[in-house]
Write an enzyme that holds these catalytic residues in place. Structure first.
Site, PDB file in Angstrom:
ATOM      1  CE  LYS A  14      -3.488  -2.536   2.630  1.00 58.06           C
ATOM      2  NZ  LYS A  14      -4.193  -2.629   3.917  1.00 58.06           N
ATOM      3  CE1 TYR A  54      -9.853  -3.292   1.131  1.00 60.54           C
ATOM      4  CE2 TYR A  54      -9.844  -1.385  -0.307  1.00 60.54           C
ATOM      5  CZ  TYR A  54      -9.207  -2.197   0.600  1.00 60.54           C
ATOM      6  OH  TYR A  54      -7.918  -1.924   0.971  1.00 60.54           O
ATOM      7  CG  ASN A 155      -2.802  -3.173   7.378  1.00 64.55           C
ATOM      8  OD1 ASN A 155      -2.836  -2.773   6.220  1.00 64.55           O
ATOM      9  ND2 ASN A 155      -3.707  -4.009   7.850  1.00 64.55           N
ATOM     10  CG  HIS A 158      -4.628  -6.672   0.122  1.00 71.09           C
ATOM     11  ND1 HIS A 158      -5.743  -6.869   0.900  1.00 71.09           N
ATOM     12  CD2 HIS A 158      -4.750  -7.515  -0.936  1.00 71.09           C
ATOM     13  CE1 HIS A 158      -6.522  -7.778   0.343  1.00 71.09           C
ATOM     14  NE2 HIS A 158      -5.943  -8.186  -0.777  1.00 71.09           N
ATOM     15  CD  GLU A 169      -7.734  -9.425  -3.208  1.00 70.05           C
ATOM     16  OE1 GLU A 169      -8.417  -8.974  -2.279  1.00 70.05           O
ATOM     17  OE2 GLU A 169      -6.664 -10.032  -3.025  1.00 70.05           O
TER      18      GLU A 169
END
Length: 194
Positions: A14, A54, A155, A158, A169
């Site tokens: 990310k 998402y 975080n 992914h 994905e």
């Protein structure tokens, strides 16, 4: 046949991982475990892409709703939102976070790649992630921080959670011609297979 155990997993560094210069370290950890990089590119995700990334499945909505209620109850709080409202709020936070800057999207291939990828990355909450995982080594994010700031966990990375998620994905982020099949001689040494 043993080759049926080979799978692809989608991993994305990310934008906070990109900004912190952790892309090389993250790639290194996947290579060290024996996974094979078959696709990689830097992308500035659009809102449409983030929306498709998402996906709110009934199982995810219920799990997130119940986990959110349980966490709130442990702090003496009560949540009046429905599970769907909670999931939509979290999805919107995640979409905003994903589109804040460029990400490095990757597809890794190998034996048990999805499970191994999740282990390398560590649990979503960095504060509780074991040392030795990407999140445990490079972040101290917590649900408390995210809740207080009304945003998702920042975080770093992914990792696909299961086969269905991985397939969706990989197909969302990569065209077939952007994935490369190549022989990995190390697999012969590591696993005794070509």
């Amino acid at each position: 046949m043993v080759k049926e155990l080979i799978e692809k997993t989608f991993i994305a560094v990310k934008h906070d991982g990109v900004q912190r210069g952790l892309v090389g370290e993250i790639i290194k950890r996947f290579e060290q475990r024996g996974l094979k990089l078959v696709g990689m590119k830097m992308v500035l995700p659009t809102e449409e892409m983030a929306d498709k990334h998402y996906v709110l499945t009934p199982a995810f909505i219920n799990k997130l709703g119940e986990n959110t209620r349980k966490a709130a109850a442990s702090k003496g709080k009560e949540i009046s939102e429905t599970n769907e409202e909670i999931a939509t709020r979290v999805k919107n936070w995640n979409m905003k976070y994903l589109t804040e800057g460029p990400v490095v999207a990757m597809v890794w291939e190998g034996f048990h790649a999805i499970e191994i990828g999740r282990k390398i990355v560590g649990p979503a909450e960095s504060r509780g992630a074991p040392i030795g995982t990407i999140r445990g080594d490079f972040s101290v994010e917590s649900y408390d921080m995210a809740d207080k700031l009304e945003r998702p966990l920042r975080n770093l990375v992914h990792a696909s959670g299961d086969r269905e998620e991985s397939e969706n994905e990989v197909n969302l982020w990569f065209k077939p011609e952007e994935l490369f099949s190549w022989g990995k001689q190390r697999w012969k040494v590591m696993h005794g297979v070509d």
